[in-house]
Write an enzyme that holds these catalytic residues in place. Structure first.
Site, PDB file in Angstrom:
ATOM      1  N   GLU A  46       0.817  -1.213   0.000  1.00  0.00           N
ATOM      2  CA  GLU A  46       0.000   0.000   0.000  1.00  0.00           C
ATOM      3  C   GLU A  46       0.857   1.273   0.000  1.00  0.00           C
ATOM      4  O   GLU A  46       0.485   2.297   0.562  1.00  0.00           O
ATOM      5  CB  GLU A  46      -0.965   0.023   1.197  1.00  0.00           C
ATOM      6  CG  GLU A  46      -1.896  -1.200   1.267  1.00  0.00           C
ATOM      7  CD  GLU A  46      -2.973  -1.210   0.190  1.00  0.00           C
ATOM      8  OE1 GLU A  46      -3.022  -0.255  -0.618  1.00  0.00           O
ATOM      9  OE2 GLU A  46      -3.749  -2.176   0.152  1.00  0.00           O
ATOM     10  N   SER A  47       2.027   1.182  -0.621  1.00  0.00           N
ATOM     11  CA  SER A  47       2.951   2.318  -0.716  1.00  0.00           C
ATOM     12  C   SER A  47       3.328   2.888   0.648  1.00  0.00           C
ATOM     13  O   SER A  47       3.582   4.088   0.788  1.00  0.00           O
ATOM     14  CB  SER A  47       2.381   3.441  -1.592  1.00  0.00           C
ATOM     15  OG  SER A  47       2.217   2.983  -2.903  1.00  0.00           O
TER      16      SER A  47
END
Lengths: 398, 380
Positions: free
Chosen positions: A154-155
């Site tokens: 999710e970065s």
């Protein structure tokens, strides 16, 4: 001259079976933890639905576009291990379509945690390293590409996570281009990371990314309908070295259905961009090799989720913390047992199971609901926690 | 406004609703004359804008519980029908005698529909009818005389206020009501009256049923779920608060199920005691077979007690932070109770969010929406 660095995230969670405390107490659970916890029928059904609407038609189109533009159109993917496993189970055709893209040499594949997990926050760092190594090997063996840019689940990004990625040998890392990290600077440059030596960070330009990812089909948006020409015009006016346009791959055909015109948009995008002499396309590994413009400092983790762009989508309430801590605490026993127990423990670490438990209200709550198959976060919690408790008893009541 | 039950003589949601509604309408500057049947314990006006007029000396007011407690049609007493007709006649005379020029008449449920229609015709003013429940909700064998009145009411009223989307659906389905003239206005809650959940340490965990002991409220399902919970959690005690015709049956059932020592029947409890019961319990269960709204779920939410609510209830439309269950799904109900008893993290999160939800559902909001309906019929 600005380069367009497009990257598509490909992930499909393994949804859980409904497990109630009554089932558990009355001993009605299958003996294999994987069979007991994961809803194979539902996962196959969803995978095939998304394959038909998104993966297969989009990959076919992308391959055609690469061929048409003689390699001037290029981009990057990140495929989770959980997704790759589902390809093996439910979609050899889907895996084959990614392979064909990889074979062009114009498609980069990023590294990440195999299980789409939050293992970067475990006190024992070895699990994170193990999952990244597993993923690295899977991409290499299945697609023939050796990843060089890392994208945490999710970065999620911080100085510390960048340092660990650097230590594992990666030359670049993905981050969300949010204001408090950028501190007034443009996301359209390559930056160094505080406390790291060489690794470069690619900051997502969330405005231009979300124009496609979120707003494309919104009729109340003042720019609707968005054409490839209009979008290319915006890109050509951007300052900087690179415009990082990162989004979920399901943007094409799933979040925005085919009838919104999203495929037609994608079909025309490369030509519309290349018509501007100051624009070209570059893969993540190419951008990460450029000289940095300055240094980013992210002492606290940021992510690409929700308005907050922090960890609150997964670790925002007591229920999420309780599940995360329980899972982390089972690591020693799961690793000791190995085999199907270790595999089940890792599959259960998928951050999706925590995402469903989010109780934030307003518009982000709706986004969570869109992605969730539970009626509400409480139902999701009961199910996930029941499974964790069942798993704990299988490990011999840690 | 024409009402029937009113504090201190309350047995159900109708009395609470009328009291809170006229209080909030009064605060918002609406002048109301509230006509009620003469009651033994005199009602007191909650606001200077609200004047209470009791009509009909000697009318024996059968409260809701008596009107709907039984299963068979012949349980309805001739007295109640007589009282309803008397109230219609007497309130009309009182309305005329008052000499007041009313803008509209607002009545509640079948008990006051006849009176409402008579006033609408005689005074030539619009009629607003609030439907809190229908005969189909109250009785497995609906009495056609009552459903006939209800049908006439929703057809005659200029606007009908339904207390939930579920109620609206019922009116359209059963009475073929014109849905363009139905407005959904949810009940509210006065959170100031409720105590926050007390987290005192008790040896036992308390699981609460609170409501009339009638088939409609689902106390049998509660006991059956209790039996399953008890198998796996010996520390749970089950409170059944309320009175009603099913009490003897429920006591026998608890013995049959072998949980007689784990179930406490508390009978009727007054308002203030009810509030402390909510706040001391660990789980509130509303397993209703049919619940047009379900105000007690809002009361439990306001107290921060984690709720398990029947999907077949109006309140489930707005209870975003409660667990929902099918009233017939005993296993699921038991599993949800067990989860709330076992996982304190979830109880904490639910409790906090339920209280926030309840705080948004004030009676002022109900009153404002009701005024919106008034403005519609008055062409404002």
């Amino acid at each position: 001259m600005a380069s367009i660095c497009m990257y598509f995230q490909v992930h499909q969670p393994l949804r859980l079976r409904k497990v109630s405390l009554l089932n558990m107490y009355s001993g009605q659970m299958p003996s294999s933890p994987k069979d007991a916890y994961f809803n194979r029928e539902l996962n196959e059904q969803i995978f095939r639905k998304v394959a038909a609407k998104c993966y297969l038609p989009t990959n076919e189109l992308l391959l055609k576009l690469i061929e048409e533009h003689n390699g001037d159109f290029r981009f990057s993917f990140s495929l989770t291990g959980v997704f790759l496993e589902q390809c093996e189970m439910f979609g050899k055709d889907v895996l084959e379509s990614f392979r064909r893209l990889a074979d062009t040499g114009r498609v980069d594949f990023l590294a990440e945690t195999y299980y789409h997990s939050l293992s970067s926050f475990y006190r024992d760092g070895s699990e994170f390293d193990a999952q990244v190594a597993m993923h690295h090997e899977a991409i290499r063996s299945l697609l023939g590409v050796t990843p060089s840019v890392f994208r945490n689940t999710e970065s999620i990004f911080s100085n510390e996570i960048a340092a660990r990625a650097e230590k594992l040998g990666y030359s670049g890392i993905i981050a969300e281009g949010i204001e408090h990290t950028l501190g007034g600077r443009s996301p359209n440059y390559v930056y160094n990371v505080q406390g790291c030596e060489k690794i470069k960070v690619l900051m997502r330009n969330y405005n231009l990314s979300d124009d496609i990812g979120y707003r494309f089909s919104s009729r109340s948006w003042k720019e609707w309908p968005l054409t490839a020409e209009k979008y290319a015009g915006w890109l050509s006016k951007c300052d900087g070295q690179c415009v990082n346009v990162f989004m979920d791959f399901e943007t094409f055909g799933e979040h925005h259905w085919s009838d919104t015109g999203i495929f037609s948009f994608l079909r025309h995008l490369p030509a519309a961009c290349l018509a501007h002499p100051n624009l070209n396309f570059r893969m993540a590994r190419e951008v990460a090799s450029w000289d940095a413009r300055g240094t980013m400092d992210a002492p606290y983790p940021t992510s690409w989720a929700d308005m907050e762009r922090d960890l609150s989508a997964w670790l925002g309430n007591d229920m999420q913390h309780a599940c995360f801590q329980e899972m982390e605490s089972l690591g020693v026993a799961a690793r000791r047992q190995g085999g199907e127990h270790l595999e089940a423990w890792r599959l259960l670490q998928s951050s999706d199971h925590l995402y469903y438990l989010c109780t934030k209200s307003l518009s982000d709550g709706d986004v969570h609901k869109y992605f969730s198959h539970y009626a509400n976060p409480y139902e999701g919690f009961i199910n996930y926690m029941n499974i964790i408790q069942d798993f704990k008893s299988r490990l011999g009541g840690v | 406004m024409l009402g029937w039950e009113f504090p201190p003589a309350i047995t159900g949601g109708l009395g609470v609703h009328c009291f809170e509604l006229v209080s909030s309408l009064g605060e918002l500057g609406i002048k109301i004359d509230l006509y009620l049947p003469l009651q033994k314990s005199a009602p007191v006006s909650p606001h200077p804008n609200v004047k209470i007029i009791q009509v009909g000396g000697g009318v024996n007011v059968g409260a809701y519980g008596h009107a709907s407690g039984g299963f068979a049609s012949d349980n309805y007493s001739r007295d109640l029908i007589g009282a309803i007709e008397d109230f219609a006649r007497l309130s009309l005379s009182a309305l005329k005698a008052s000499g007041t020029r009313y803008d509209l008449v607002h009545c509640h449920d079948w008990l006051t529909i006849s009176a409402g229609i008579m006033a609408q015709r005689a005074l030539g003013i619009p009629l607003v009818l609030t439907m809190h429940s229908t005969e189909y909700d109250r009785n497995p064998v609906p009495w056609s005389w009552i459903s006939g009145i209800e049908s006439l009411g929703v057809k005659t009223a200029d606007r009908t206020i339904a207390v939930s989307g579920k109620m609206k659906g019922m009116l359209v389905e059963k009475f073929h009501a014109d849905d363009g003239r139905i407005r959904v206005v949810y009940n509210g809650i006065d959170i100031a009256k409720y105590r926050r959940k007390d987290s005192g340490i008790r040896k036992e965990k308390l699981v609460l049923f609170l409501g009339r002991l009638t088939h409609q409220k689902g106390p049998e399902q509660f006991l059956r779920a209790a039996e399953k919970v008890h198998q796996y959690d010996r520390n749970a005690r089950f409170l059944v608060v309320g009175e009603g015709g099913l009490l003897p049956r429920l006591i026998s059932l608890s013995i049959e199920l072998g949980i007689a020592d784990r179930v406490s029947f508390w009978g009727f409890v007054p308002e203030n005691e009810k509030r402390s019961i909510y706040s001391m319990c660990d789980v509130y269960v509303m397993p209703s077979v049919s619940e047009p709204f379900g105000i007690s779920a809002l009361e439990a939410m306001a107290s921060g007690t984690p709720c398990i609510i029947s999907k077949n209830s109006g309140v489930s439309e707005i209870a975003r932070n409660c667990l929902l269950v099918d009233f017939w799904d005993i296993d699921e109900m038991a599993s949800q109770i067990l989860a709330l008893l076992r996982y304190p993290a979830m109880s904490r999160v639910m409790s906090a969010h339920e209280m926030k939800d309840a705080a948004r559902l004030g009676w002022q909001e109900t009153a404002r929406k009701t005024i919106g309906v008034y403005n519609e019929v008055l062409g404002k």
